[in-house]
Design a protein around this motif. Sequence first.
Motif, PDB file in Angstrom:
ATOM      1  N   HIS A   1      12.113 -60.458 -26.497  1.00  0.00           N
ATOM      2  CA  HIS A   1      10.978 -59.628 -25.951  1.00  0.00           C
ATOM      3  C   HIS A   1      10.301 -60.381 -24.672  1.00  0.00           C
ATOM      4  O   HIS A   1      10.181 -59.420 -23.603  1.00  0.00           O
ATOM      5  N   LYS A   2      10.264 -61.502 -24.814  1.00  0.00           N
ATOM      6  CA  LYS A   2       9.797 -62.130 -23.568  1.00  0.00           C
ATOM      7  C   LYS A   2      10.694 -62.224 -22.707  1.00  0.00           C
ATOM      8  O   LYS A   2      10.042 -61.919 -21.154  1.00  0.00           O
TER       9      LYS A   2
ATOM     10  N   HIS B   1      12.701 -59.688 -21.737  1.00  0.00           N
ATOM     11  CA  HIS B   1      12.746 -58.081 -21.271  1.00  0.00           C
ATOM     12  C   HIS B   1      11.157 -57.655 -20.582  1.00  0.00           C
ATOM     13  O   HIS B   1      10.979 -56.827 -20.092  1.00  0.00           O
ATOM     14  N   HIS B   2      10.141 -58.698 -21.012  1.00  0.00           N
ATOM     15  CA  HIS B   2       8.869 -58.322 -20.374  1.00  0.00           C
ATOM     16  C   HIS B   2       8.865 -58.444 -18.810  1.00  0.00           C
ATOM     17  O   HIS B   2       9.425 -59.518 -18.713  1.00  0.00           O
ATOM     18  N   PRO B   3       8.199 -57.483 -18.206  1.00  0.00           N
ATOM     19  CA  PRO B   3       8.336 -57.740 -16.541  1.00  0.00           C
ATOM     20  C   PRO B   3       7.509 -58.885 -16.275  1.00  0.00           C
ATOM     21  O   PRO B   3       8.038 -59.342 -15.176  1.00  0.00           O
ATOM     22  N   ASN B   4       6.773 -59.626 -17.045  1.00  0.00           N
ATOM     23  CA  ASN B   4       5.913 -60.785 -16.665  1.00  0.00           C
ATOM     24  C   ASN B   4       6.381 -62.062 -17.419  1.00  0.00           C
ATOM     25  O   ASN B   4       5.744 -62.986 -17.354  1.00  0.00           O
ATOM     26  N   GLY B   5       7.380 -61.930 -18.381  1.00  0.00           N
ATOM     27  CA  GLY B   5       7.723 -62.995 -19.168  1.00  0.00           C
ATOM     28  C   GLY B   5       6.755 -63.111 -20.230  1.00  0.00           C
ATOM     29  O   GLY B   5       6.751 -64.424 -20.674  1.00  0.00           O
TER      30      GLY B   5
END
Length: 413
Positions: free
Chosen positions: A256-257, A259-263
């Motif tokens: 998840h982290k 693929h999140h745009p802001n990590g």
Amino acid sequence: MYASEATQKYFHQAADHLNLPCGLRETLLLPRRELQVQVTLEREDGCLANFVGFRVQHDNSRGPMKGGLRYHHEVDLDETRALASLMTWKTAVVNLPYGGAKGGIDVDPSTLTSRELEKLTRVFVDRIHDVVGPDTDIPAPDMGTNHQVMSWFRNQWEKYHGFNPAVITGKPVEEYGARGREEATGRGVGILTVKLMKRLGRKPEDTKVAIQGFGNVGSHAAKFLHDAQFPIIAVSDISGTYYQEDGLNVPELIRHKFHHPNGLLEGFEHAKHLPMDSLLSLSDATVLIPAALGGVITDDNVDSVSAPIIIEAANGPIYPVADKKLHDRGTVVLPDILANAGGVTVSYFEWVQNRQHYRWSLDRVRQELDHTMSEAFEEVWQRAQQMKVPLRTAAFMIGIERVQRATELGGGW
């Protein structure tokens, strides 16, 4: 100011047990050299911006000095001086042939473009290149810097001194960096958590872990401990705390982290979402691992921290007043100068490989890291038991003794 006061306090506590004379204490505390430079940057809009850069070289009695480069808007000489001193004791505790240094620029890197950040780094190297090098002072990444900054630094330094990748560590693997460097600090935290639990007679599956901070250090520590069968019941970042009573799915958290745009962990749905600060006070956590910022456990909130074991993955996460309260009530604290030394240990391996012009396998790096950290832990544990002192005091005692011996043998005292 906290870093300076804490470092001095812990140093003197250990020095009292060693009966160090005042003159020698001053010799060991004072840095060899302090450098402050002006770093002028022409920004992309044509305006000039001025920043202040620092490099403090604390001690070289045991070998070349070693320490990170920090790009942060609160970097100042006092903090840099304290962190350089900490690096001296940290490298000595894990018995690396290094002294301590630290540096950085008073800048918020998020306000700069990538091109501006590169120009800033190159100008900084122009100002300090003659006092750093593979045999004198070897920088590394720290808060606000990464492998890309290290690559720019090396490239600019080599324009003055010629090819020598050993001038800096934390480089990309493609640029003579070490395999396993990125995971090293978190993996070291995991290794020592396992060692400490064995010493305390606790089984992994019965030891619930909460990790404050899910950046590079926290995520790798979580992965290591999850693989070792520890239930990770809570992790946090700036988006909040994510809690699961019977243990989080750590691989899913990491995906998840990634693929999140802001990590970030923001939006992770397979856990209970709690306020960010609530992680420190979880009543069912056996092990608390502060892996984010310094100074997060203070006199104001220490009474709400109930975990009986704390592993300091961040630098200086516990204020000295809070540290004393924790000790008085029996909390076991594994100190930062030992717990998070995995990063500088693998930096040493990178330097060794660069000097040898030979690359180690990832398995060898991990084996050597395990050996070095485990040996240091056992020495600190035994000293703490023999002297009946906290692990922090024992670690400082070992580090100070080694630097003292090298200073005396070298004729510096």
